[in-house]
Scaffold this motif. Structure first.
Motif, short mmCIF file in Angstrom:
data_model
loop_
_atom_site.label_atom_id
_atom_site.label_comp_id
_atom_site.label_asym_id
_atom_site.label_seq_id
_atom_site.Cartn_x
_atom_site.Cartn_y
_atom_site.Cartn_z
N ARG A 1 -0.28 -2.62 3.81
CA ARG A 1 0.51 -1.76 4.73
C ARG A 1 -0.08 -0.36 4.78
NH1 ARG A 1 5.11 -1.42 7.76
NH2 ARG A 1 6.55 0.33 7.47
N LEU A 2 -0.45 0.18 3.63
CA LEU A 2 -1.09 1.50 3.61
C LEU A 2 -2.41 1.46 4.38
CD1 LEU A 2 -0.44 2.38 -0.14
CD2 LEU A 2 0.54 3.59 1.82
N GLU A 3 -3.16 0.39 4.22
CA GLU A 3 -4.43 0.23 4.93
C GLU A 3 -4.20 0.20 6.44
OE1 GLU A 3 -7.80 -2.52 3.64
OE2 GLU A 3 -6.86 -3.67 5.27
N CYS A 4 -3.16 -0.52 6.88
CA CYS A 4 -2.85 -0.58 8.32
C CYS A 4 -2.55 0.82 8.87
CB CYS A 4 -1.65 -1.50 8.57
SG CYS A 4 -2.01 -3.25 8.33
N VAL A 5 -1.80 1.60 8.09
CA VAL A 5 -1.49 2.98 8.50
C VAL A 5 -2.77 3.80 8.59
CG1 VAL A 5 -0.30 5.11 7.83
CG2 VAL A 5 0.83 2.89 7.53
N LEU A 6 -3.64 3.64 7.60
CA LEU A 6 -4.89 4.40 7.56
C LEU A 6 -5.83 4.01 8.70
CD1 LEU A 6 -5.78 6.63 5.70
CD2 LEU A 6 -6.81 4.94 4.19
N PRO B 1 -1.91 12.28 5.00
CA PRO B 1 -1.15 12.32 3.74
C PRO B 1 -1.79 11.54 2.60
CG PRO B 1 -0.08 10.90 5.37
CD PRO B 1 -1.19 11.61 6.07
N PHE B 2 -2.66 10.57 2.91
CA PHE B 2 -3.38 9.84 1.88
C PHE B 2 -4.70 9.36 2.47
CE2 PHE B 2 -0.47 6.95 3.98
CZ PHE B 2 -1.26 5.85 4.29
N SER B 3 -5.63 8.96 1.61
CA SER B 3 -6.98 8.65 2.11
C SER B 3 -7.69 7.69 1.17
CB SER B 3 -7.79 9.95 2.21
OG SER B 3 -7.89 10.57 0.92
N ASP C 1 6.51 3.82 0.60
CA ASP C 1 7.32 3.98 1.82
C ASP C 1 7.39 5.45 2.23
OD1 ASP C 1 9.09 2.89 3.85
OD2 ASP C 1 10.70 3.92 2.79
N LEU C 2 7.57 6.33 1.24
CA LEU C 2 7.65 7.76 1.55
C LEU C 2 6.31 8.28 2.08
CD1 LEU C 2 9.73 9.08 -1.50
CD2 LEU C 2 10.52 8.67 0.84
N LEU C 3 5.20 7.79 1.51
CA LEU C 3 3.88 8.22 1.98
C LEU C 3 3.64 7.79 3.42
CD1 LEU C 3 1.41 7.68 -0.99
CD2 LEU C 3 1.89 9.81 0.20
N ILE C 4 4.04 6.55 3.72
CA ILE C 4 3.83 6.04 5.08
C ILE C 4 4.62 6.87 6.08
CG2 ILE C 4 4.35 4.05 6.57
CD1 ILE C 4 3.62 2.33 4.02
#
Length: 642
Positions: free
Chosen positions: A22-27, A65-67, A244-247
């Motif tokens: 999920r984080l990867e999809c956001v990125l 917000p993240f990388s 969830d908060l990061l996304i």
């Protein structure tokens, strides 16, 4: 995974890879949008130059917000040489920014990767998730929350974890949020959950406010003024919540890992409460603390919790096998003063905190403290089978320190046990659900039920004193079938001393006869004596026992008495109640005392006030059911014998 992992290990494999995907999809989505934005302004850039520039922007925390410092994705790792699969996947994992690395660490995922490699499962698992559409465009935060919670439900069932430990259905959270009546703020407004789990309560609270905001200005005020604060003990739940908060990139939300029931000491092995009431106060609080979880004994944290016994837990400490009321005291300690707007609390409990604990016990004293301070506003009785891991009835407690005048000294009980519809499909123990109409039914009664003359069978409002009672220890004479004094002869089990004989004389206020088998000069003999109410008991004892070297056995005859506890509603005349209810000659009675002072007990029994008559099952139906069950049992026994 079957045959390669134990069922309780599934969670450690599946949840992290879902979060990473999920984080990867956001990125990936961020990179595509940023590339289009940059290319629009600088169309002359080559592909390599564009990729390098977007990567630089990604690594800037102000931009993203993240990388991830690498160019890997789950798909590219899988499609590369499988001999390098573990090396490349670890490089990808290690490339994430510190905030993602913190999540991966709390999943303990690097150790799990080793297990996947050992069991030859890394490649198939990467293949299964490498293209799964888990981005926010495909699945909203609410939908993703349901996925996490369904997985957690299954995993907790497999590992035998306790009911109520993980999460709350979204419709129940929505009800709690609406009952809290959170306003669209025009100044700072804080929301807190001491057992935040995967963050569902905090997320739904803020989402609800954003949905209610009708104008861009109101939405901006929610984003600007509302801050959410939480703490969670489970590293897995904490990791899911942080992801969830990061996304969402919600910079107004902070959740800590640690035990919110104990003080935070920097050098302790276990993190404690990082929102201490000496520094923090919250305007709205909501929570679903775990049901019946042990906090004391060798497996608990009683020593640390008792450091707060004179401050946060000054009202009392509950029994060590249920910490629910510790969570409630933690929330009450963090209430904002009424002069600055006050606080309102919604918390879910099972039935135990309502009535567990006798008069003078920790639980009763905590309830007394809450009611005497007039903080308890209402209790909503929810339907059963609402939760994933348990089918029991639950209750929403609503508390506030800013009661309006119409609520002073009163507590409302709402019977909403019939406000549900059947789930189309069961989810574990969850077979019922609350719809919008059911929520509106509850909210209407909570809002309007305080009015004088309001009539509804499912709503009752009581003075807070109605939940108090006197516990009276009463001793009365027993009589026989002819209503004559009952006399009993029995062995004397206490130490046979002059002091104890004097105590028996004072207690019974009637003739006592003793027969004592003693040894004197090596010979056994029996001596007897009677003590009347006017006698000197010590002298009688000494005269009878003079010369005895050893007491072998004692038998005594006395009037039979009954010692019992009576629970008398507060406000009743105790002497009149005992005379009416016992209807026997009373020797004496005494109220429960603590530290030399008489104390009242407090309990709340909603079922007592909403009794529902159930017609008895006809005898012929019971008999038919009995025969059916007997035949089933016979078949089972035959099968076992074979």
């Amino acid at each position: 995974m079957r045959g390669k992992f134990k069922s309780y290990e599934y969670q450690s494999v599946i949840l992290p890879i879902i979060v990473i995907r999920r984080l990867e999809c956001v990125l990936i989505d961020w990179r595509e949008k940023k590339s289009a934005e940059v290319l629009k302004n600088r169309p002359q850039l080559t592909g390599k130059e564009l990729a390098r520039l977007v990567k630089d922007l990604e690594l800037n925390p102000r931009q993203c917000p993240f990388s991830n410092t690498t160019d890997w994705t789950l798909r590219s790792v899988y499609e590369e040489d499988h001999a390098l699969l573990e090396e490349n996947f670890r490089a990808y994992i290690n490339g994430f920014s510190q905030n993602i690395d913190d999540i991966i660490e709390h999943f303990n995922y690097r150790a799990t990767i080793g297990l996947m490699v050992k069991n030859n499962r890394l490649a198939p698992i990467l293949n299964q998730y490498k293209e799964l559409p888990l981005g926010p465009d495909q699945l909203s935060g609410l939908e993703m929350g349901y996925i996490y919670e369904e997985l957690l439900r299954r995993f907790s069932e497999q590992s035998g974890e306790e009911a109520g430990e993980h999460f709350t259905p979204r419709e129940v959270i929505r009800l709690m949020v609406e009952l809290l009546d959170i306003p669209i703020p025009d100044k700072h407004l804080s929301i807190y959950d001491p057992a935040s789990g995967t963050g569902g309560m905090l997320s739904v609270a803020k989402e609800h406010l954003l949905e209610r905001a009708d104008t861009p200005d109101e939405k901006a005020r929610v984003e600007k003024y509302v801050t959410v604060h939480g703490q969670e003990l489970s590293p897995t739940n904490y990791a899911v919540c942080q992801a969830d908060l990061l996304i969402k990139n919600d910079r107004q939300a902070t959740v800590y890992l640690g035990n919110s029931l104990i003080p935070h000491e920097p050098y302790s092995r276990e993190s404690g409460d990082q929102w201490p009431e000496t520094k923090w106060r919250f305007h709205r609080m909501l929570s679903n603390p775990p049901f019946g979880v042990t906090w004391g004994g060798k497996d608990g944290y009683e020593k640390e919790a008792r450091k707060l016994a004179k401050t946060r837990y000054q009202a009392g400490m509950p029994r060590v096998n249920d910490g629910a009321l510790l969570f409630l005291q933690t929330m009450l300690a963090k209430m904002a003063p009424p002069e600055t707007g006050g606080s309102r609390i919604a918390v879910i409990f099972n039935g135990s905190p309502l009535s567990n604990g006798d008069c003078g016990s920790g639980e009763s004293e905590i309830r007394r403290w809450i009611l005497e301070n007039d903080w308890l506003d209402a209790i909503v009785m929810l339907p059963d089978q609402l939760f994933y891991n348990t089918g029991i009835f639950t209750y929403v407690w609503l508390l506030r320190n800013d009661k309006p005048a119409s609520h002073y000294g009163r507590v409302m009980l709402i019977d909403a046990r019939q406000q549900f519809e059947k789930e189309p499909k069961s989810f574990g123990n969850k077979r019922h659900r609350i719809t919008d109409a059911h929520r509106a039914w509850i909210e209407e009664r909570y809002r309007d039920g305080w009015a004088k003359g309001y009539a509804d069978e499912q709503v009752k409002v009581f003075p807070r004193e109605d939940f108090a009672y006197h516990k009276v220890s009463v001793v009365f004479w027993q009589t026989d079938e002819h209503d004559q004094p009952a006399i009993v002869t029995e062995p004397y089990e206490k130490a046979f001393t002059a002091a104890n004989v004097k105590k028996e004389q004072d207690f019974h206020e009637s003739d006592l006869s003793f027969r004592v088998r003693v040894k004197t000069d090596g010979q056994e003999k029996t001596v007897g004596f009677t003590v009347k109410s006017e006698d000197n008991a010590a002298r009688k004892f000494k005269e009878a026992m003079a010369g005895a070297d050893e007491t072998l056995a004692v038998e005594w005859t006395h009037r039979r008495y009954v010692q019992d506890d009576e629970y008398i509603p507060h406000g009743e005349d105790i002497a009149a109640f005992l005379k009416r209810e016992i209807a026997k000659p009373i020797i004496r009675w005494e109220e429960t005392k603590k530290d030399g002072k008489t104390v009242l007990g407090y309990e709340i029994l909603p079922n007592k006030y909403f009794y529902r008559y159930q017609p008895p099952t006809p005898a012929k139906d019971l008999l038919a059911e009995f025969w059916r069950l007997e035949k089933e049992a016979e078949k089972m026994l035959e099968g076992l014998a074979k």
